[in-house]
Design a protein around this motif. Sequence first.
Motif, short mmCIF file in Angstrom:
data_model
loop_
_atom_site.label_atom_id
_atom_site.label_comp_id
_atom_site.label_asym_id
_atom_site.label_seq_id
_atom_site.Cartn_x
_atom_site.Cartn_y
_atom_site.Cartn_z
N GLY A 206 30.86 43.93 25.05
CA GLY A 206 30.10 44.05 26.29
C GLY A 206 30.64 43.18 27.40
N ASP A 207 31.16 42.01 27.06
CA ASP A 207 31.70 41.11 28.09
C ASP A 207 32.96 41.69 28.73
N VAL A 208 33.81 42.30 27.91
CA VAL A 208 35.03 42.93 28.44
C VAL A 208 34.67 44.10 29.34
N LEU A 209 33.72 44.89 28.90
CA LEU A 209 33.27 46.04 29.69
C LEU A 209 32.73 45.58 31.04
N GLU A 210 31.94 44.52 31.02
CA GLU A 210 31.38 43.96 32.25
C GLU A 210 32.49 43.47 33.19
N MET B 114 33.50 44.89 36.89
CA MET B 114 33.56 44.01 38.06
C MET B 114 34.87 44.19 38.83
N GLU B 115 35.97 44.34 38.09
CA GLU B 115 37.27 44.58 38.73
C GLU B 115 37.24 45.89 39.53
N VAL B 116 36.66 46.92 38.93
CA VAL B 116 36.55 48.22 39.61
C VAL B 116 35.66 48.09 40.84
N GLN B 117 34.56 47.36 40.71
CA GLN B 117 33.65 47.17 41.83
C GLN B 117 34.35 46.50 43.02
N GLN B 118 35.15 45.48 42.75
CA GLN B 118 35.86 44.78 43.82
C GLN B 118 36.77 45.74 44.58
N CYS B 119 37.46 46.60 43.85
CA CYS B 119 38.37 47.55 44.50
C CYS B 119 37.60 48.64 45.23
N LYS C 127 48.26 51.19 34.75
CA LYS C 127 47.96 51.04 33.32
C LYS C 127 47.61 49.59 33.05
N GLY C 128 46.35 49.34 32.74
CA GLY C 128 45.88 47.99 32.45
C GLY C 128 46.12 47.64 31.00
N ILE D 131 43.64 39.28 33.65
CA ILE D 131 43.69 38.26 34.69
C ILE D 131 42.77 38.69 35.82
N PRO D 132 41.68 37.97 36.05
CA PRO D 132 40.71 38.36 37.08
C PRO D 132 41.36 38.52 38.45
N GLY D 133 41.02 39.63 39.13
CA GLY D 133 41.52 39.85 40.49
C GLY D 133 42.86 40.55 40.56
#
Length: 236
Positions: free
Chosen positions: A26-30, A34-39, A158-159, A217-219
């Motif tokens: 769940g933490d990875v999914l969250e 969040m990364e998608v939301q920022q973009c 590709k992440g 890596i966040p961001g």
Amino acid sequence: MLKYKRILLKLSGESLMGGQGYGIDGDVLERFAMEVQQCKELGTEIAIVIGGGNIFRGVSKASENMDRVQADHMGMLATVINSLAMQDALERKGIFTRLLTAIKMEQIAEPFIRRRAIRHLEKGRVVIFGAGTGNPYFTTDTAASLRAIEIEADIIIKGTRVDGIYDADPEKNPAAILFPHISYIDILKKNLRVMDLTAITLCRENSLPIVVMNMNIPGNLERLILGEQIGTLVSV
């Protein structure tokens, strides 16, 4: 200024496991949501394809005595489970999404129709493509390439859990060298296991660039979309 207006983000099913041996963390999914939301807040049009390897892989040891077509169908259903999880994570952040599947299952998702997918993107919805191509013998890498071409995406991102494409596995060989840029032909010649050969060939024939980068890596995703050199660019 956005470098990429419309992207297709390809995530492996294994990336959703986090430190677990299987399933969805769940933490990875969250964090991915969040990364998608920022973009999304920057105005990027986003489509997503997720693999199913955290639940079932058609080419894994578990399926070695199975009929390949049957096993691949199970793998497609695994991608739908992951897609539903991602849809839920995004919608909890207030992001409008649509899940489109290559296999009809109208009770939980829309069937894939190219024009409808493009219209959803134009309306600002995140579109998630589930069930691969709907055909056995094709991976979700190939599905990602196919869908990216169909929706006229600017790039496939590709992440992964490493910083890009190396000449060897960096998790096994600390001396592995990172390629900041590599051509489609060199990937095929060097037999680098970035995406399967069908996916690479599709991208090459349609001049669709690929970036392989570290999603942990966040961001990173946001910086890439804004034009920063992140990961490895695959192009001509």
